[in-house]
Enzyme design. Structure first.
Site, mmCIF file in Angstrom:
data_model
loop_
_atom_site.group_PDB
_atom_site.id
_atom_site.type_symbol
_atom_site.label_atom_id
_atom_site.label_comp_id
_atom_site.label_asym_id
_atom_site.label_seq_id
_atom_site.Cartn_x
_atom_site.Cartn_y
_atom_site.Cartn_z
ATOM 1 C CD GLU A 1 2.466 -9.085 -15.000
ATOM 2 O OE1 GLU A 1 2.950 -9.309 -13.716
ATOM 3 O OE2 GLU A 1 3.303 -8.973 -15.815
ATOM 4 C CG ASN B 1 3.079 -1.189 2.883
ATOM 5 O OD1 ASN B 1 2.384 -2.133 2.400
ATOM 6 N ND2 ASN B 1 4.291 -0.855 2.470
ATOM 7 N N GLY B 2 1.793 -3.358 5.153
ATOM 8 C CA GLY B 2 2.605 -4.536 5.655
ATOM 9 C C GLY B 2 1.296 -5.447 6.107
ATOM 10 N NE ARG C 1 4.107 1.282 -1.506
ATOM 11 C CZ ARG C 1 5.123 0.763 -1.515
ATOM 12 N NH1 ARG C 1 6.191 1.005 -2.339
ATOM 13 N NH2 ARG C 1 5.431 -0.205 -0.596
ATOM 14 C CD GLU D 1 8.396 -11.412 -17.933
ATOM 15 O OE1 GLU D 1 7.914 -10.090 -17.646
ATOM 16 O OE2 GLU D 1 8.278 -12.357 -16.818
ATOM 17 C CE LYS E 1 7.153 -1.806 -10.642
ATOM 18 N NZ LYS E 1 6.879 -2.466 -12.095
ATOM 19 C CE LYS F 1 5.866 -8.048 -17.804
ATOM 20 N NZ LYS F 1 5.760 -8.607 -16.694
ATOM 21 C CD1 TRP G 1 -3.403 -4.468 -4.675
ATOM 22 C CD2 TRP G 1 -2.561 -5.876 -3.316
ATOM 23 N NE1 TRP G 1 -3.365 -5.881 -5.164
ATOM 24 C CE2 TRP G 1 -2.902 -6.744 -4.250
ATOM 25 C CE3 TRP G 1 -1.944 -6.545 -1.963
ATOM 26 C CZ2 TRP G 1 -2.492 -7.973 -4.222
ATOM 27 C CZ3 TRP G 1 -1.806 -7.959 -1.961
ATOM 28 C CH2 TRP G 1 -2.030 -8.785 -3.127
ATOM 29 C CG HIS H 1 5.335 -35.157 -23.637
ATOM 30 N ND1 HIS H 1 5.297 -36.526 -23.924
ATOM 31 C CD2 HIS H 1 6.302 -34.159 -24.225
ATOM 32 C CE1 HIS H 1 6.576 -36.650 -24.400
ATOM 33 N NE2 HIS H 1 7.114 -35.666 -24.636
ATOM 34 C CB CYS I 1 -1.015 0.188 1.069
ATOM 35 S SG CYS I 1 -2.170 -1.481 1.449
#
Length: 616
Positions: free
Chosen positions: A496, A105-106, A27, A489, A611, A493, A79, A512, A2
């Site tokens: 996301e 935050n945490g 954030r 990756e 983020k 992306k 968040w 397979h 946050c």
């Protein structure tokens, strides 16, 4: 996770808090709120707590109706972790009497136990969050100490977990108490007052000299100045860090979104990360190494620990470390590493990769590795971050501030930094000569111009490929060797930022199971750059072509044969296979962004993501 901001001084607090929250919105953007001091006609101070669900813009509309007299306050953009996004769960949280408010935050790991205790003592809770227990703990402590910082210190003694927090109290007008453990807090003093935030970007208009609060430290902010104390309340003199990057780094600079701007900054990231890294003697020069060559020579096993995009950078590093240094290398999800009792000895090197340097799972894995005796090396973008401080050595990626939630330029910086580390280990182990290191370093530096060439020449090809993907229900990314690492990756992306489902596989694994997904028109994005396994990848693609897949190929410039099976071809310059991950990742970033834009998605702030992931 946050964003926190606070101000006390002579200016209008509301405007400063809103400006800071907008810059911190990367954030978290599930909800936002502020607590502002207000003085009534009788001279009594009160706290007005205003909160809104959604982005900061909604809070700004709410604050249009609030007067501009307040010169002290705290703000937060959230968040969601404990509790769904709602007004009740938004910060700041106030105590029962409403005279103390806290932003945090945490994560408070023992919140349930504390909540039960506080409820039994008559405290009434209005949210589902873990943070609210802090407001009530501070309230109880203040009744004993009658001093806000002392009350916050006493409350923190009861807390298990991570916190960066700021608190205000109506009984101490103009004072903000700040505490930190395992969650970032920066403090600055400007011409018009004192500032606190969870990121330097929120303070940069006011000051370039900041204090990065250490774990177990506290601060008292007042209009006239700032004092710092340790966990026992003893005064301390903190180290001041000067910030020399410009606010332009946090602005879009004419681009439609931060994601595209940051993709286009990648040539600079490569150059900046490499500056000064090769000594005239031909040896790699990493000032922040923290480990002697003798210590590095004893390394017989490497773990790369990381999360998300950083994990994929680790997959690239595995190929390079094993290929150049001939040391076994494993890549581990940081969230799993410490729970499986990995084999670690004093000759083990653990490489922790984190863009923010504050990823909770990665930090926990670092601490576990150090307890077991490993050497720890950090790869991060943030100077003074927890990963940097808790590692024996560090390479900074020199990406500067990255605003878009989906990592692009930091990823490139991570790969370049990990490539340097692999070259260094190869040099120390005697597997790479000075001449080979010089040659590899030069070619690594050439990737900056090659990225720029891709950005200048392949935008239209990427756009056409994106049109072929935008309405698909799913997509498949394939490659082999380095191509497989970058495929993972590329799929991440796309997921996301566009919310289009995508999976990635080593191309040889197609038959397979994954080939069952293929039906006419199904997009398959393949990394088919020239490499020792090029023919194998082409063979796998022919299996997809036979089933009607729509094939999008990333190919080496000059490869005309690939056009026989690919519907769309995006060309990249010829590079050594070891460096192909750097160049191949760029068009995949552009592809994900273009698909997302076509689908109407917010590429800078994808839903449900933030983020910095500072909780486990």
């Amino acid at each position: 996770m946050c964003g926190i901001v606070g101000y006390t001084g002579t200016d209008t607090a509301k405007d400063i808090l809103l400006a800071g929250l907008k810059r911190l919105e990367y954030r978290g953007y599930d909800s936002a709120g502020v607590a502002l001091e207000r003085t009534d006609p009788a001279g009594e101070t009160h706290l007005d707590v205003i909160r809104r669900v959604g982005k900061v813009a909604g809070l700004e509309s709410e604050l249009d109706h609030v007067d501009d007299e307040s010169t002290c306050g705290i703000g937060h953009t959230r968040w969601a972790t404990h509790g769904r996004p709602s007004v009740a769960n938004a910060h700041p949280h106030a105590c029962c009497g409403g005279n103390i408010a806290v932003v945090h935050n945490g994560i408070i790991e023992n919140f349930a136990e504390l909540r039960d205790e506080l409820t039994a003592r008559g405290h009434v809770f209005g949210s589902e969050t873990d943070t609210e227990v802090l407001a009530h703990l501070v309230e109880e402590a203040y009744a004993q100490t009658h001093e806000l910082v002392a009350a916050v210190r006493k409350a923190c003694e009861r807390v298990v977990g991570a916190y960066g927090l700021a608190a205000v109290c109506a009984d101490e007008p103009g004072v903000i108490a700040v505490a930190r453990k395992d969650s970032p807090i920066v403090i600055g003093r400007g011409e018009h007052g004192s500032y606190v935030a969870s990121d330097i970007i929120a303070l940069i208009d006011a000051t370039r000299d900041v204090v990065v609060l250490e774990d177990g430290q506290f601060a008292r902010l007042a209009p006239e100045g700032i004092t710092y104390t340790d966990a026992q309340g003893a005064p301390i003199e903190p180290e001041i860090t000067h910030i020399d990057w410009d606010i332009d780094m946090a602005e879009k600079g004419g681009y439609p979104d931060f994601m595209l701007k940051e993709i286009c900054e990648q040539p600079r990231v490569v150059r900046d990360t490499l500056v000064g890294r090769l000594a005239p003697s031909g040896e790699l020069d990493i000032d922040e190494l923290g480990l002697t060559f003798e210590e590095l020579d004893l390394i017989d096993r490497v773990y790369v620990i990381a999360c998300g995009t950083s994990y994929h950078a680790g997959l690239v590093a595995k190929n390079l470390i094993e290929g150049w240094a001939r040391i076994p290398c494993e890549v581990e999800a940081a969230s799993e590493f410490r729970y499986r009792n990995p084999i670690i000895t004093p000759s083990t090197l653990v490489v922790a990769v984190s863009q923010s340097g504050e990823t909770a799972d990665t930090l926990a894995a670092i601490r576990d590795a150090r307890i077991k005796g490993a050497k720890v090396f950090g790869i991060t973008n943030v100077v003074g971050s927890p990963v940097a401080r808790e590692s024996d050595g560090v390479i900074y990626t020199k990406a500067n501030k990255e605003i878009a939630v989906a990592s692009t330029k930091s990823f490139i910086g991570q790969i370049v930094s990990l490539t340097l580390l692999a070259m260094l280990l190869g040099q120390v182990k005697g597997k790479l000569t000075t001449g080979q290191v010089r040659m590899l370093f030069r070619e690594l530096g050439d990737t900056a111009a090659q990225i720029q060439y891709i950005l200048d020449s392949q935008r239209e090809a990427v756009h056409e490929a994106a049109l072929a993907c935008k309405d698909a229900p799913s997509a498949l990314f394939v490659g082999r060797g380095m191509g497989a690492a970058i495929s993972y990756e590329g799929a991440l992306k796309l997921k996301e930022v566009s919310y289009l489902h995508a999976e990635a596989y080593a191309a040889g694994e197609m038959k397979h199971g994954p080939i069952a997904l293929i039906d006419p028109g199904f997009p398959v994005i393949a990394v088919t750059t020239k490499s020792p396994v090029y023919d194998k990848v082409v063979s796998n693609l022919k299996e997809c072509e036979a089933r009607g897949a729509k094939i999008i190929a990333l190919a080496t410039e000059g490869d005309e044969d690939i056009k026989q099976i690919a519907d769309h071809v995006i060309y990249i310059p010829a590079v050594r296979d070891a460096f192909s991950a750097i160049t191949a990742s760029v068009p995949l970033q552009l592809l994900a962004r273009d698909v997302a834009v076509m689908r109407g998605c917010d590429v800078d702030q994808p839903r449900n993501l933030a983020k910095s992931v500072t909780v486990e």
